[in-house]
Design a protein around this motif. Structure first.
Motif, PDB file in Angstrom:
ATOM      1  N   GLY A  16      10.706  -6.845  -5.260  1.00 53.61           N
ATOM      2  CA  GLY A  16      10.677  -5.400  -5.486  1.00 53.61           C
ATOM      3  C   GLY A  16      10.384  -5.007  -6.917  1.00 53.61           C
ATOM      4  N   GLY A  17      10.188  -5.989  -7.791  1.00 54.09           N
ATOM      5  CA  GLY A  17       9.897  -5.682  -9.191  1.00 54.09           C
ATOM      6  C   GLY A  17       8.673  -4.786  -9.354  1.00 54.09           C
ATOM      7  N   ALA A  18       7.674  -5.015  -8.495  1.00 51.28           N
ATOM      8  CA  ALA A  18       6.436  -4.224  -8.589  1.00 51.28           C
ATOM      9  C   ALA A  18       6.708  -2.755  -8.308  1.00 51.28           C
ATOM     10  CB  ALA A  18       5.394  -4.768  -7.615  1.00 51.28           C
ATOM     11  N   ALA A  19       7.752  -2.486  -7.498  1.00 48.79           N
ATOM     12  CA  ALA A  19       8.076  -1.096  -7.166  1.00 48.79           C
ATOM     13  C   ALA A  19       8.878  -0.435  -8.283  1.00 48.79           C
ATOM     14  CB  ALA A  19       8.876  -1.049  -5.862  1.00 48.79           C
ATOM     15  N   PHE A  20       9.627  -1.215  -9.010  1.00 48.39           N
ATOM     16  CA  PHE A  20      10.569  -0.681 -10.003  1.00 48.39           C
ATOM     17  C   PHE A  20       9.867  -0.322 -11.299  1.00 48.39           C
ATOM     18  CE2 PHE A  20      13.885  -1.088 -13.250  1.00 48.39           C
ATOM     19  CZ  PHE A  20      14.907  -0.357 -12.681  1.00 48.39           C
ATOM     20  N   TYR A  21       8.890  -1.115 -11.673  1.00 44.79           N
ATOM     21  CA  TYR A  21       8.272  -0.967 -12.979  1.00 44.79           C
ATOM     22  C   TYR A  21       7.090  -0.016 -12.984  1.00 44.79           C
ATOM     23  CZ  TYR A  21      11.211  -4.591 -14.806  1.00 44.79           C
ATOM     24  OH  TYR A  21      12.290  -5.295 -15.216  1.00 44.79           O
ATOM     25  N   GLY A  22       6.588   0.253 -14.162  1.00 44.79           N
ATOM     26  CA  GLY A  22       5.433   1.113 -14.332  1.00 44.79           C
ATOM     27  C   GLY A  22       4.181   0.560 -13.687  1.00 44.79           C
ATOM     28  N   ARG A  23       4.233  -0.725 -13.332  1.00 45.84           N
ATOM     29  CA  ARG A  23       3.099  -1.341 -12.654  1.00 45.84           C
ATOM     30  C   ARG A  23       2.870  -0.690 -11.290  1.00 45.84           C
ATOM     31  NH1 ARG A  23       5.030  -6.760 -11.648  1.00 45.84           N
ATOM     32  NH2 ARG A  23       6.874  -6.538 -12.926  1.00 45.84           N
ATOM     33  N   ARG A  24       3.795   0.209 -10.925  1.00 44.69           N
ATOM     34  CA  ARG A  24       3.737   0.882  -9.642  1.00 44.69           C
ATOM     35  C   ARG A  24       2.342   1.426  -9.355  1.00 44.69           C
ATOM     36  NH1 ARG A  24       6.836   5.802  -9.745  1.00 44.69           N
ATOM     37  NH2 ARG A  24       7.752   4.888 -11.600  1.00 44.69           N
TER      38      ARG A  24
ATOM     39  N   ALA B 218      -0.239   3.152  -6.025  1.00 47.83           N
ATOM     40  CA  ALA B 218      -0.217   3.742  -4.686  1.00 47.83           C
ATOM     41  C   ALA B 218      -0.709   2.764  -3.635  1.00 47.83           C
ATOM     42  CB  ALA B 218      -1.074   5.003  -4.669  1.00 47.83           C
ATOM     43  N   ASN B 219      -1.543   1.808  -4.072  1.00 43.92           N
ATOM     44  CA  ASN B 219      -2.154   0.912  -3.091  1.00 43.92           C
ATOM     45  C   ASN B 219      -1.408  -0.410  -2.955  1.00 43.92           C
ATOM     46  OD1 ASN B 219      -2.818  -0.079  -5.553  1.00 43.92           O
ATOM     47  ND2 ASN B 219      -4.989  -0.415  -5.130  1.00 43.92           N
ATOM     48  N   LEU B 220      -0.074  -0.338  -2.981  1.00 43.44           N
ATOM     49  CA  LEU B 220       0.730  -1.536  -2.734  1.00 43.44           C
ATOM     50  C   LEU B 220       1.091  -1.604  -1.253  1.00 43.44           C
ATOM     51  CD1 LEU B 220       3.226  -1.486  -5.756  1.00 43.44           C
ATOM     52  CD2 LEU B 220       1.258  -2.998  -5.450  1.00 43.44           C
ATOM     53  N   THR B 221       1.012  -2.791  -0.691  1.00 44.24           N
ATOM     54  CA  THR B 221       1.388  -2.993   0.715  1.00 44.24           C
ATOM     55  C   THR B 221       2.853  -3.429   0.786  1.00 44.24           C
ATOM     56  OG1 THR B 221       0.821  -5.333   0.649  1.00 44.24           O
ATOM     57  CG2 THR B 221      -0.956  -3.793   1.221  1.00 44.24           C
ATOM     58  N   PRO B 222       3.482  -3.360   1.966  1.00 46.73           N
ATOM     59  CA  PRO B 222       4.840  -3.902   2.105  1.00 46.73           C
ATOM     60  C   PRO B 222       4.931  -5.343   1.600  1.00 46.73           C
ATOM     61  CG  PRO B 222       4.295  -2.631   4.049  1.00 46.73           C
ATOM     62  CD  PRO B 222       3.027  -2.702   3.217  1.00 46.73           C
TER      63      PRO B 222
ATOM     64  N   ALA C 208      -2.562  14.741   4.507  1.00 43.61           N
ATOM     65  CA  ALA C 208      -2.966  15.471   5.713  1.00 43.61           C
ATOM     66  C   ALA C 208      -4.041  14.699   6.484  1.00 43.61           C
ATOM     67  CB  ALA C 208      -3.475  16.859   5.341  1.00 43.61           C
ATOM     68  N   GLU C 209      -4.751  13.822   5.776  1.00 46.65           N
ATOM     69  CA  GLU C 209      -5.762  12.995   6.446  1.00 46.65           C
ATOM     70  C   GLU C 209      -5.123  11.773   7.117  1.00 46.65           C
ATOM     71  OE1 GLU C 209      -6.225  14.043   3.091  1.00 46.65           O
ATOM     72  OE2 GLU C 209      -7.223  15.755   4.039  1.00 46.65           O
ATOM     73  N   GLY C 210      -3.821  11.582   6.891  1.00 40.26           N
ATOM     74  CA  GLY C 210      -3.128  10.450   7.511  1.00 40.26           C
ATOM     75  C   GLY C 210      -3.069   9.213   6.644  1.00 40.26           C
ATOM     76  N   ALA C 211      -3.625   9.290   5.431  1.00 35.08           N
ATOM     77  CA  ALA C 211      -3.621   8.113   4.559  1.00 35.08           C
ATOM     78  C   ALA C 211      -2.222   7.889   3.989  1.00 35.08           C
ATOM     79  CB  ALA C 211      -4.623   8.303   3.419  1.00 35.08           C
ATOM     80  N   VAL C 212      -1.722   6.675   4.113  1.00 29.98           N
ATOM     81  CA  VAL C 212      -0.377   6.353   3.639  1.00 29.98           C
ATOM     82  C   VAL C 212      -0.485   5.621   2.297  1.00 29.98           C
ATOM     83  CG1 VAL C 212       1.822   5.259   4.235  1.00 29.98           C
ATOM     84  CG2 VAL C 212       0.334   6.124   6.044  1.00 29.98           C
ATOM     85  N   ALA C 213       0.326   6.043   1.331  1.00 27.69           N
ATOM     86  CA  ALA C 213       0.299   5.420   0.001  1.00 27.69           C
ATOM     87  C   ALA C 213       1.724   5.170  -0.474  1.00 27.69           C
ATOM     88  CB  ALA C 213      -0.429   6.323  -0.992  1.00 27.69           C
ATOM     89  N   PHE C 214       1.894   4.145  -1.291  1.00 29.64           N
ATOM     90  CA  PHE C 214       3.213   3.868  -1.866  1.00 29.64           C
ATOM     91  C   PHE C 214       3.495   4.910  -2.940  1.00 29.64           C
ATOM     92  CE2 PHE C 214       5.984   1.539  -4.920  1.00 29.64           C
ATOM     93  CZ  PHE C 214       7.090   1.461  -4.078  1.00 29.64           C
ATOM     94  N   ALA C 215       4.677   5.533  -2.875  1.00 27.74           N
ATOM     95  CA  ALA C 215       4.942   6.646  -3.793  1.00 27.74           C
ATOM     96  C   ALA C 215       6.087   6.370  -4.764  1.00 27.74           C
ATOM     97  CB  ALA C 215       5.242   7.930  -2.987  1.00 27.74           C
ATOM     98  N   ASP C 216       6.978   5.433  -4.483  1.00 26.76           N
ATOM     99  CA  ASP C 216       8.048   5.087  -5.429  1.00 26.76           C
ATOM    100  C   ASP C 216       8.793   3.859  -4.921  1.00 26.76           C
ATOM    101  OD1 ASP C 216       9.605   5.154  -7.661  1.00 26.76           O
ATOM    102  OD2 ASP C 216      10.969   6.678  -6.936  1.00 26.76           O
TER     103      ASP C 216
END
Ligand SMILES: Nc1nc2c(c(=O)[nH]1)N[C@H]1C(S)=C(S)[C@@H](COP(=O)(O)O)O[C@H]1N2
Ligand SMILES: [Mo]
Length: 423
Positions: A158-166, A168-172, A415-423
């Protein structure tokens, strides 16, 4: 899910179908069939007659085989980090249920995967014991065994989610893929401790691996008396080399690092050994300038694995949100889901089995109105611990923390249905 009609891998033209049909009739027919590109790199993947895509009720399929393999159109893979050293991540978005197929279990090794000949393997238990003993693999297997399903998670997950490296195009897989779940089989460490006559005054033990990292960690003996295990089986077969073949320490619910693989030595003591793996690494700097050490338990956490980046939802209406939740302290008792950025939360359905120190699959039916949405999940475990927001985690730990990133994961839906990582 790919519609076979629209997949270039398996689309078969009328002409190919005719050629295939001719192949059934003519003796040299198989040679006339053109292999599709998907098959070219998978020798033997096609049916007995070399045909794919034709009516499977009209030709016999391939015969039985000593080893099974995945359907050729299913290709989940671990994501191997391009940094030197060993990190690969489990494709969480491709999995159902809670078990990780063994060949997709995440890997973390600090000096590669050693090759160990099982006949030459032994585990020495010594230190504050009545009689030090060395156990061969065969010796270990003579003890009553036990099989239990537990997750394993790297505390750096989860480090990638915590840091500024965040991004939108990260997968689970990229965010939380250092998490896997297996059925582990082995001998309870408490049985081995009784066998060697562990001293009551021994409060810690050292676990040492026989890889080139010679990883060493100090573990409280209370974990040995509770549920620690020397595991030699994984999902019904021998441990994979990447997971510690022929035997590893398994500490249910505790940070991955302490689960020493390729374990060769256990030394009992009345104090921790303060190895470099628990002092310079695997201790967490805190906001107030101090640091946590021996933070073994993995805090409750959850992750929506569908819908997630790069999914694009095909229009409003009913969609099933699903994911996994887990806690190193016991069972998951509730997972709440929000589709409006945390204003309202509703309980998700927990899918059986719900096991302690194990991933739990959750499901939530969502009637998407087709507008922008923000999806979140929040795990609660049986101790009452509630998964915090990433901001709460940053406030409590400071920005320098390096492990145990269990903040709430957020996905935005356009609204187009595109899912992105937000935080
Ligand atoms: N001997 C040894 N044990 C080890 C390691 C290692 O490098 N050497 N890596 C640790 C780390 S950091 C983690 S997260 C887990 C990973 O286990 P896995 O590769 O089976 O998923 O093993 C731990 N045990
Ligand atoms: Mo790790």
């Amino acid at each position: 899910m790919m519609d076979p009609k629209h997949s270039s891998d398996t689309w078969i033209s009328r002409r190919a179908l005719l050629a295939g049909a001719a192949g059934v009739v003519g003796a040299a027919g198989a040679a006339m069939v053109k292999h599709t590109p998907a098959m070219a790199d998978e020798p033997g993947a096609e049916g007995a007659t070399g045909q794919t895509g034709s009516d499977p009720t009209k030709v016999p399929g391939r015969p039985a085989s000593p080893m099974g393999r995945r359907a050729t159109s299913e290709r989940p893979t671990r994501l191997v980090a391009n940094s030197p050293g060993g990190v690969s991540r489990t494709p969480l978005q491709d999995l159902d249920g809670i078990i990780t197929p063994s060949d997709l279990h995440y890997e973390r090794h600090h000096a590669g995967v050693p090759q160990i000949v099982p006949e030459q393997y032994s585990l020495l238990i010594h230190g504050m014991v009545e009689k030090p003993l060395s156990f061969s693999l065969e010796d270990l297997k003579r003890f009553p065994s036990e099989s239990r399903i537990h997750f394993l998670e790297c505390s750096g997950n989860g480090g990638a989610a915590f840091y500024g490296r965040r991004r939108a195009n990260l997968t689970p897989q990229q965010i939380d893929g250092l998490l896997s779940t297996s059925e582990w089989t082995g001998v309870p460490l408490s049985l081995l401790f009784r066998e060697v006559g562990a001293s009551e005054d021994a409060t810690w033990f050292l676990a040492e691996g026989m890889d080139a990292a010679v990883m060493t960690r100090s573990i409280p003996t209370k974990k040995a008396w509770d549920d620690a295990m020397i595991a030699y089986g994984q999902n019904g077969e021998a441990l994979r080399p990447e997971q510690g073949y022929p035997a590893r320490l398994l500490l249910p619910g505790w940070e991955g690092n302490a689960n020493v693989k390729w374990i060769r030595r256990i030394e009992l003591s009345d104090r921790p050994f303060m190895t470099r793996w628990e002092t310079s690494k695997y201790s967490d700097p805190l906001a107030d300038g101090t640091a946590r050490i021996f933070s073994f338990e993995m805090d409750a956490k959850s992750l929506i694995t569908y819908p997630a980046y790069p999914t694009v939802l095909n229009g409003g209406g009913w969609h099933e949100i699903t994911g996994v939740a887990w806690s190193g302290r016991g069972k998951i008792v509730r997972v709440d889901v929000s589709t409006d950025g945390g204003r309202q939360w509703e309980p998700a359905q927990l899918q059986e089995p719900v096991l302690p120190k194990c991933t739990t699959r959750f499901r939530f039916l969502w009637n998407w109105d087709g507008g922008p949405a923000t999806l979140m999940s929040r795990a609660v475990d049986e101790t009452g611990y509630v998964q915090p927001s990433t901001q709460q985690l940053r406030d409590a730990r400071g920005v320098g923390t390096r492990y145990h990133y269990n903040g709430i994961r957020v996905w935005s839906v356009s609204a187009e249905g595109a899912v992105a990582f937000a935080d």
